[in-house]
Design an enzyme around this catalytic site. Sequence first.
Site, PDB file in Angstrom:
ATOM      1  N   LYS A 171      26.576  13.403  52.920  1.00 18.86           N
ATOM      2  CA  LYS A 171      26.197  12.309  53.826  1.00 18.86           C
ATOM      3  C   LYS A 171      26.916  11.020  53.447  1.00 18.86           C
ATOM      4  O   LYS A 171      27.512  10.363  54.295  1.00 18.86           O
ATOM      5  CB  LYS A 171      24.672  12.123  53.778  1.00 18.86           C
ATOM      6  CG  LYS A 171      24.135  11.053  54.717  1.00 18.86           C
ATOM      7  CD  LYS A 171      22.683  11.311  55.071  1.00 18.86           C
ATOM      8  CE  LYS A 171      21.705  10.840  54.006  1.00 18.86           C
ATOM      9  NZ  LYS A 171      21.583   9.366  53.932  1.00 18.86           N
ATOM     10  N   ARG A 182      31.375   7.138  54.839  1.00 18.24           N
ATOM     11  CA  ARG A 182      32.511   6.347  54.342  1.00 18.24           C
ATOM     12  C   ARG A 182      33.821   6.810  54.964  1.00 18.24           C
ATOM     13  O   ARG A 182      34.710   5.998  55.229  1.00 18.24           O
ATOM     14  CB  ARG A 182      32.552   6.422  52.807  1.00 18.24           C
ATOM     15  CG  ARG A 182      31.410   5.602  52.167  1.00 18.24           C
ATOM     16  CD  ARG A 182      31.185   6.026  50.734  1.00 18.24           C
ATOM     17  NE  ARG A 182      30.258   5.155  50.010  1.00 18.24           N
ATOM     18  CZ  ARG A 182      28.927   5.192  50.122  1.00 18.24           C
ATOM     19  NH1 ARG A 182      28.347   6.046  50.955  1.00 18.24           N
ATOM     20  NH2 ARG A 182      28.165   4.370  49.405  1.00 18.24           N
ATOM     21  N   SER A 193      22.740  -0.311  43.166  1.00 17.52           N
ATOM     22  CA  SER A 193      22.702   0.214  44.534  1.00 17.52           C
ATOM     23  C   SER A 193      24.112   0.405  45.063  1.00 17.52           C
ATOM     24  O   SER A 193      24.890  -0.539  45.169  1.00 17.52           O
ATOM     25  CB  SER A 193      21.946  -0.752  45.449  1.00 17.52           C
ATOM     26  OG  SER A 193      22.287  -0.492  46.803  1.00 17.52           O
ATOM     27  N   ASP A 214      17.807  10.388  44.986  1.00 15.31           N
ATOM     28  CA  ASP A 214      17.413  11.082  46.222  1.00 15.31           C
ATOM     29  C   ASP A 214      16.784  12.450  45.938  1.00 15.31           C
ATOM     30  O   ASP A 214      16.181  13.045  46.825  1.00 15.31           O
ATOM     31  CB  ASP A 214      18.625  11.243  47.151  1.00 15.31           C
ATOM     32  CG  ASP A 214      19.084   9.894  47.723  1.00 15.31           C
ATOM     33  OD1 ASP A 214      18.312   8.924  47.669  1.00 15.31           O
ATOM     34  OD2 ASP A 214      20.225   9.829  48.219  1.00 15.31           O
ATOM     35  N   LYS A 245      12.787   3.485  49.964  1.00 11.93           N
ATOM     36  CA  LYS A 245      13.659   4.448  50.657  1.00 11.93           C
ATOM     37  C   LYS A 245      13.099   4.653  52.076  1.00 11.93           C
ATOM     38  O   LYS A 245      12.330   3.835  52.558  1.00 11.93           O
ATOM     39  CB  LYS A 245      13.747   5.752  49.866  1.00 11.93           C
ATOM     40  CG  LYS A 245      14.442   5.584  48.519  1.00 11.93           C
ATOM     41  CD  LYS A 245      15.905   5.213  48.688  1.00 11.93           C
ATOM     42  CE  LYS A 245      16.601   4.962  47.374  1.00 11.93           C
ATOM     43  NZ  LYS A 245      17.973   4.492  47.556  1.00 11.93           N
ATOM     44  N   ARG A 267       8.639   6.790  48.710  1.00  9.60           N
ATOM     45  CA  ARG A 267       8.712   8.204  48.311  1.00  9.60           C
ATOM     46  C   ARG A 267       7.837   8.548  47.119  1.00  9.60           C
ATOM     47  O   ARG A 267       7.592   9.737  46.862  1.00  9.60           O
ATOM     48  CB  ARG A 267      10.176   8.616  48.057  1.00  9.60           C
ATOM     49  CG  ARG A 267      10.937   8.800  49.347  1.00  9.60           C
ATOM     50  CD  ARG A 267      12.356   9.288  49.127  1.00  9.60           C
ATOM     51  NE  ARG A 267      12.990   9.570  50.403  1.00  9.60           N
ATOM     52  CZ  ARG A 267      14.298   9.655  50.597  1.00  9.60           C
ATOM     53  NH1 ARG A 267      15.132   9.475  49.575  1.00  9.60           N
ATOM     54  NH2 ARG A 267      14.796   9.925  51.789  1.00  9.60           N
ATOM     55  N   ARG A 311      13.988  13.832  53.565  1.00 11.52           N
ATOM     56  CA  ARG A 311      13.931  14.507  52.266  1.00 11.52           C
ATOM     57  C   ARG A 311      12.507  14.932  51.905  1.00 11.52           C
ATOM     58  O   ARG A 311      12.310  15.928  51.204  1.00 11.52           O
ATOM     59  CB  ARG A 311      14.542  13.633  51.169  1.00 11.52           C
ATOM     60  CG  ARG A 311      16.012  13.353  51.429  1.00 11.52           C
ATOM     61  CD  ARG A 311      16.789  12.965  50.192  1.00 11.52           C
ATOM     62  NE  ARG A 311      18.043  12.339  50.577  1.00 11.52           N
ATOM     63  CZ  ARG A 311      19.118  13.002  51.018  1.00 11.52           C
ATOM     64  NH1 ARG A 311      19.091  14.312  51.109  1.00 11.52           N
ATOM     65  NH2 ARG A 311      20.210  12.352  51.357  1.00 11.52           N
TER      66      ARG A 311
END
Length: 431
Positions: A23, A28, A168, A316, A343, A347, A391
């Site tokens: 992803k 990008r 980040s 993640d 997120k 989460r 997720r």
Amino acid sequence: MTESTFFGEGKPIAGEIAVPGDKSISHRAVIFGSIASGTTTIDGFLRGNDCLSTLACMRALGVGIDDSGDRITVHGHGFDGLKEPSSVLDVGNSGTTIRLLSGLLSARPFYTVLAGDASIHKRPMGRVIDPLTMMGGKLWARRGNRFAPISIKGRPLHAIRYTLPVASAQVKSALLLAGLQTEGVTVLTEPGPSRDHTERMIQAFGGDIRTEGFMHRIAGPQTLAGIHVRVPGDFSSAAFFIAAALLTPGSHLVLRSVGVNPTRIGMVDILRKMGGNIHFSNERDWNGEPVADIEVEYGTLRAAEIGGPAIPRLIDELPVMALIATEAEGTTVIKDAAELKVKETNRIQTTVEQLRKIGADIEETDDGMIVRGHPGRRFTGGTVDSAGDHRIGMMLAIAAQKSDNPVSVCNAEAMAVSFPSFRDRLAALKK
Ligand code: S3P
């Protein structure tokens, strides 16, 4: 809203799979193809909703993009090829799209508005708006310039030296996309490691970025040239099948051509410490990104402590790591992971709430989770909710492997954000 039921018959996970494209790299590839001069071809582009949002935004910015189904072709005309869009740019659920485009568009000479879904409008945007404003950018957002929609009046920026308050990749990438267009040397220091796909891609497109430890220097302005990009399989998607194999006796799985960039595979290091049988083979390089085949076999696991600089390298994967820990001998502590709260959902909360519903022994802490593992103890099954988070949805589907009763996942459509074919791929691996 769709509800999807996963049957926990404990069937071993066996065979071979090629997971969909990464992803982060797919976003990008389209963005860099759009700002480069010449043609960029992309194979293995992830057709998840997030990356399709980026593709639609770049088209709305005037970039010619052909999609033959197998291959994406981007006709880049440099930064100046981007044009003012006639409407609001819709980033959907995608944090990567809104943050990277904020950086890119802050230095373009036109007006844009970036908006998305309810979840994206709750996520922190001050982390990109503040440093871009320090560079001279003109950005406005809701509630004291902290929440999307973001509107941007692009203009020439000036280079800064900036220390990111959190590790980040999205913030770093936004500032690199601004720095690439800005006279002078922009210097960014991160408090810890974050995924480095942008740095690798700048180099693959012929750009120049210098990294020493956690400090990056980018001298602008730069021009980039179109290339052919092969997108590796997404380790974060592979993680769900690795988990399924580790939770189910008799499993043996090979995942082909997965991206194994060291900034992304913290989960493998932790699983090996827990006793997991995971091997890499056929290691190679695609556009500066390491790729390998991953083999995983069921075996007993012991608990681990997960925290510190390891966290950004598996951020993640923490929901699915919490699930795996329910099967490991002992108590697993996940700490230093407060970033999980901002997120697609909080989460920490969604993982704990939903896993408890089906019988997991797990509790929430301020910056993580405590998971008491009970090897061999089956979950009760029942109805859970992805809460709109891809997720969380996939992690709960995998939890069915540890249950004798079905697990029904509400809001299952969220899985299409990063893995539209997840359900079918999982079914094909159950023997
Ligand atoms: C991403 C960076 C990470 C990650 C997200 C994708 C990216 O977020 O959690 O899913 O593509 O740059 P942060 O930038 O907040 O670390």
